[in-house]
Design a protein around this motif. Structure first.
Motif, PDB file in Angstrom:
ATOM      1  N   MET A 205      -1.241  27.538  11.622  1.00 37.76           N
ATOM      2  CA  MET A 205      -1.343  26.692  10.438  1.00 37.76           C
ATOM      3  C   MET A 205       0.054  26.222  10.023  1.00 37.76           C
ATOM      4  O   MET A 205       1.005  26.987  10.025  1.00 37.76           O
ATOM      5  CB  MET A 205      -1.987  27.490   9.307  1.00 37.76           C
ATOM      6  N   ALA A 206       0.155  24.956   9.648  1.00 35.65           N
ATOM      7  CA  ALA A 206       1.438  24.374   9.274  1.00 35.65           C
ATOM      8  C   ALA A 206       1.883  24.854   7.899  1.00 35.65           C
ATOM      9  O   ALA A 206       1.055  25.209   7.052  1.00 35.65           O
ATOM     10  CB  ALA A 206       1.321  22.860   9.266  1.00 35.65           C
ATOM     11  N   ARG A 207       3.183  24.838   7.698  1.00 29.94           N
ATOM     12  CA  ARG A 207       3.750  25.223   6.398  1.00 29.94           C
ATOM     13  C   ARG A 207       3.424  24.156   5.359  1.00 29.94           C
ATOM     14  O   ARG A 207       3.452  22.967   5.651  1.00 29.94           O
ATOM     15  CB  ARG A 207       5.269  25.312   6.499  1.00 29.94           C
ATOM     16  N   LYS A 208       3.129  24.585   4.139  1.00 33.70           N
ATOM     17  CA  LYS A 208       2.876  23.635   3.054  1.00 33.70           C
ATOM     18  C   LYS A 208       4.187  23.023   2.578  1.00 33.70           C
ATOM     19  O   LYS A 208       4.259  21.844   2.277  1.00 33.70           O
ATOM     20  CB  LYS A 208       2.221  24.346   1.870  1.00 33.70           C
ATOM     21  N   TYR A 209       5.219  23.862   2.474  1.00 37.98           N
ATOM     22  CA  TYR A 209       6.520  23.420   1.991  1.00 37.98           C
ATOM     23  C   TYR A 209       7.554  23.590   3.092  1.00 37.98           C
ATOM     24  O   TYR A 209       7.455  24.505   3.902  1.00 37.98           O
ATOM     25  CB  TYR A 209       6.959  24.265   0.795  1.00 37.98           C
ATOM     26  N   SER A 210       8.569  22.721   3.098  1.00 40.77           N
ATOM     27  CA  SER A 210       9.641  22.862   4.081  1.00 40.77           C
ATOM     28  C   SER A 210      10.529  24.050   3.683  1.00 40.77           C
ATOM     29  O   SER A 210      10.502  24.519   2.542  1.00 40.77           O
ATOM     30  CB  SER A 210      10.475  21.590   4.129  1.00 40.77           C
ATOM     31  N   LYS A 211      11.313  24.536   4.621  1.00 42.83           N
ATOM     32  CA  LYS A 211      12.207  25.668   4.339  1.00 42.83           C
ATOM     33  C   LYS A 211      13.250  25.280   3.299  1.00 42.83           C
ATOM     34  O   LYS A 211      13.641  26.089   2.466  1.00 42.83           O
ATOM     35  CB  LYS A 211      12.878  26.141   5.625  1.00 42.83           C
ATOM     36  N   LYS A 212      13.694  24.026   3.345  1.00 45.20           N
ATOM     37  CA  LYS A 212      14.688  23.549   2.370  1.00 45.20           C
ATOM     38  C   LYS A 212      14.087  23.500   0.968  1.00 45.20           C
ATOM     39  O   LYS A 212      14.772  23.774  -0.018  1.00 45.20           O
ATOM     40  CB  LYS A 212      15.204  22.160   2.766  1.00 45.20           C
ATOM     41  N   ALA A 213      12.803  23.159   0.879  1.00 42.86           N
ATOM     42  CA  ALA A 213      12.133  23.140  -0.424  1.00 42.86           C
ATOM     43  C   ALA A 213      12.039  24.564  -0.968  1.00 42.86           C
ATOM     44  O   ALA A 213      12.251  24.796  -2.163  1.00 42.86           O
ATOM     45  CB  ALA A 213      10.745  22.523  -0.308  1.00 42.86           C
ATOM     46  N   SER A 214      11.756  25.522  -0.085  1.00 48.90           N
ATOM     47  CA  SER A 214      11.684  26.920  -0.490  1.00 48.90           C
ATOM     48  C   SER A 214      13.044  27.390  -0.999  1.00 48.90           C
ATOM     49  O   SER A 214      13.123  28.177  -1.947  1.00 48.90           O
ATOM     50  CB  SER A 214      11.261  27.794   0.690  1.00 48.90           C
ATOM     51  N   ALA A 215      14.115  26.893  -0.381  1.00 49.98           N
ATOM     52  CA  ALA A 215      15.472  27.250  -0.813  1.00 49.98           C
ATOM     53  C   ALA A 215      15.745  26.711  -2.220  1.00 49.98           C
ATOM     54  O   ALA A 215      16.395  27.382  -3.029  1.00 49.98           O
ATOM     55  CB  ALA A 215      16.494  26.703   0.173  1.00 49.98           C
ATOM     56  N   ASP A 216      15.233  25.514  -2.526  1.00 53.57           N
ATOM     57  CA  ASP A 216      15.397  24.937  -3.868  1.00 53.57           C
ATOM     58  C   ASP A 216      14.674  25.784  -4.912  1.00 53.57           C
ATOM     59  O   ASP A 216      15.190  26.020  -6.004  1.00 53.57           O
ATOM     60  CB  ASP A 216      14.865  23.504  -3.912  1.00 53.57           C
TER      61      ASP A 216
ATOM     62  N   ARG B 243      11.091  17.711  -4.521  1.00 51.39           N
ATOM     63  CA  ARG B 243      10.350  16.457  -4.390  1.00 51.39           C
ATOM     64  C   ARG B 243      11.289  15.262  -4.608  1.00 51.39           C
ATOM     65  O   ARG B 243      11.243  14.288  -3.874  1.00 51.39           O
ATOM     66  CB  ARG B 243       9.233  16.419  -5.430  1.00 51.39           C
ATOM     67  N   ALA B 244      12.135  15.387  -5.617  1.00 53.10           N
ATOM     68  CA  ALA B 244      13.069  14.304  -5.945  1.00 53.10           C
ATOM     69  C   ALA B 244      14.069  14.065  -4.819  1.00 53.10           C
ATOM     70  O   ALA B 244      14.514  12.944  -4.611  1.00 53.10           O
ATOM     71  CB  ALA B 244      13.802  14.639  -7.237  1.00 53.10           C
ATOM     72  N   LYS B 245      14.408  15.130  -4.088  1.00 51.28           N
ATOM     73  CA  LYS B 245      15.350  15.012  -2.969  1.00 51.28           C
ATOM     74  C   LYS B 245      14.665  14.518  -1.700  1.00 51.28           C
ATOM     75  O   LYS B 245      15.322  14.291  -0.696  1.00 51.28           O
ATOM     76  CB  LYS B 245      16.019  16.353  -2.694  1.00 51.28           C
ATOM     77  N   GLY B 246      13.329  14.400  -1.736  1.00 49.31           N
ATOM     78  CA  GLY B 246      12.581  13.872  -0.590  1.00 49.31           C
ATOM     79  C   GLY B 246      12.202  14.918   0.436  1.00 49.31           C
ATOM     80  O   GLY B 246      11.922  14.593   1.581  1.00 49.31           O
ATOM     81  N   LYS B 247      12.167  16.180   0.031  1.00 49.43           N
ATOM     82  CA  LYS B 247      11.790  17.246   0.959  1.00 49.43           C
ATOM     83  C   LYS B 247      10.274  17.358   1.053  1.00 49.43           C
ATOM     84  O   LYS B 247       9.550  16.816   0.227  1.00 49.43           O
ATOM     85  CB  LYS B 247      12.419  18.564   0.501  1.00 49.43           C
ATOM     86  N   LYS B 248       9.789  18.060   2.084  1.00 48.01           N
ATOM     87  CA  LYS B 248       8.351  18.164   2.325  1.00 48.01           C
ATOM     88  C   LYS B 248       7.702  19.102   1.307  1.00 48.01           C
ATOM     89  O   LYS B 248       7.791  20.317   1.415  1.00 48.01           O
ATOM     90  CB  LYS B 248       8.090  18.676   3.743  1.00 48.01           C
ATOM     91  N   VAL B 249       7.085  18.490   0.308  1.00 54.35           N
ATOM     92  CA  VAL B 249       6.375  19.229  -0.737  1.00 54.35           C
ATOM     93  C   VAL B 249       5.108  18.449  -1.036  1.00 54.35           C
ATOM     94  O   VAL B 249       5.161  17.233  -1.213  1.00 54.35           O
ATOM     95  CB  VAL B 249       7.229  19.319  -2.033  1.00 54.35           C
ATOM     96  N   PRO B 250       3.941  19.111  -1.103  1.00 53.73           N
ATOM     97  CA  PRO B 250       2.703  18.385  -1.427  1.00 53.73           C
ATOM     98  C   PRO B 250       2.779  17.744  -2.809  1.00 53.73           C
ATOM     99  O   PRO B 250       3.538  18.181  -3.670  1.00 53.73           O
ATOM    100  CB  PRO B 250       1.633  19.475  -1.407  1.00 53.73           C
ATOM    101  N   LYS B 251       1.978  16.710  -3.026  1.00 54.13           N
ATOM    102  CA  LYS B 251       1.936  16.022  -4.314  1.00 54.13           C
ATOM    103  C   LYS B 251       1.442  16.971  -5.388  1.00 54.13           C
ATOM    104  O   LYS B 251       0.749  17.948  -5.101  1.00 54.13           O
ATOM    105  CB  LYS B 251       0.997  14.818  -4.240  1.00 54.13           C
ATOM    106  N   LYS B 252       1.765  16.647  -6.636  1.00 52.54           N
ATOM    107  CA  LYS B 252       1.295  17.443  -7.768  1.00 52.54           C
ATOM    108  C   LYS B 252      -0.222  17.383  -7.816  1.00 52.54           C
ATOM    109  O   LYS B 252      -0.813  16.351  -7.504  1.00 52.54           O
ATOM    110  CB  LYS B 252       1.837  16.885  -9.081  1.00 52.54           C
ATOM    111  N   ALA B 253      -0.856  18.467  -8.238  1.00 53.74           N
ATOM    112  CA  ALA B 253      -2.314  18.488  -8.382  1.00 53.74           C
ATOM    113  C   ALA B 253      -2.705  17.600  -9.552  1.00 53.74           C
ATOM    114  O   ALA B 253      -2.042  17.607 -10.594  1.00 53.74           O
ATOM    115  CB  ALA B 253      -2.791  19.907  -8.618  1.00 53.74           C
ATOM    116  N   SER B 254      -3.772  16.825  -9.393  1.00 55.42           N
ATOM    117  CA  SER B 254      -4.213  15.961 -10.485  1.00 55.42           C
ATOM    118  C   SER B 254      -4.882  16.805 -11.558  1.00 55.42           C
ATOM    119  O   SER B 254      -5.497  17.828 -11.268  1.00 55.42           O
ATOM    120  CB  SER B 254      -5.179  14.907  -9.968  1.00 55.42           C
ATOM    121  N   LYS B 255      -4.762  16.360 -12.786  1.00 54.08           N
ATOM    122  CA  LYS B 255      -5.353  17.124 -13.889  1.00 54.08           C
ATOM    123  C   LYS B 255      -6.838  16.844 -13.969  1.00 54.08           C
ATOM    124  O   LYS B 255      -7.274  15.717 -13.879  1.00 54.08           O
ATOM    125  CB  LYS B 255      -4.665  16.770 -15.195  1.00 54.08           C
TER     126      LYS B 255
END
Length: 75
Positions: free
Chosen positions: A1-12, A49-61
């Motif tokens: 299974m693929a990672r949801k977040y990139s490693k760089k996003a996890s570092a942030d 997200r602002a830096k353009g890293k691999k992060v899923p979109k925010k969940a809709s309300k």
């Protein structure tokens, strides 16, 4: 299974968590000190997200729909 977040996003997120622990993490417009763990994670993901890293979109309300259903059930 693929990672949801990139490693760089996890570092942030990790950096935001460390700032919260040190007591130097501040929230958006108000600039209040962040105490919540969940809020620190959200800030880290938002910055990634602002830096353009691999992060899923925010969940809709889905709050409004559930409130309408609750109102109908009361009637």
């Amino acid at each position: 299974m693929a990672r949801k977040y990139s490693k760089k996003a996890s570092a942030d997120v990790e950096r935001a968590m460390k700032k919260r622990k040190a007591g130097t993490l501040r929230s958006g417009r108000s600039g209040r000190k962040v105490k919540s763990r969940k809020q620190a994670i959200a800030i880290g993901l938002s910055e990634a997200r602002a830096k353009g890293k691999k992060v899923p979109k925010k969940a809709s309300k889905k709050r409004k729909a559930s409130k309408k259903k609750a109102k109908k059930a009361k009637r």
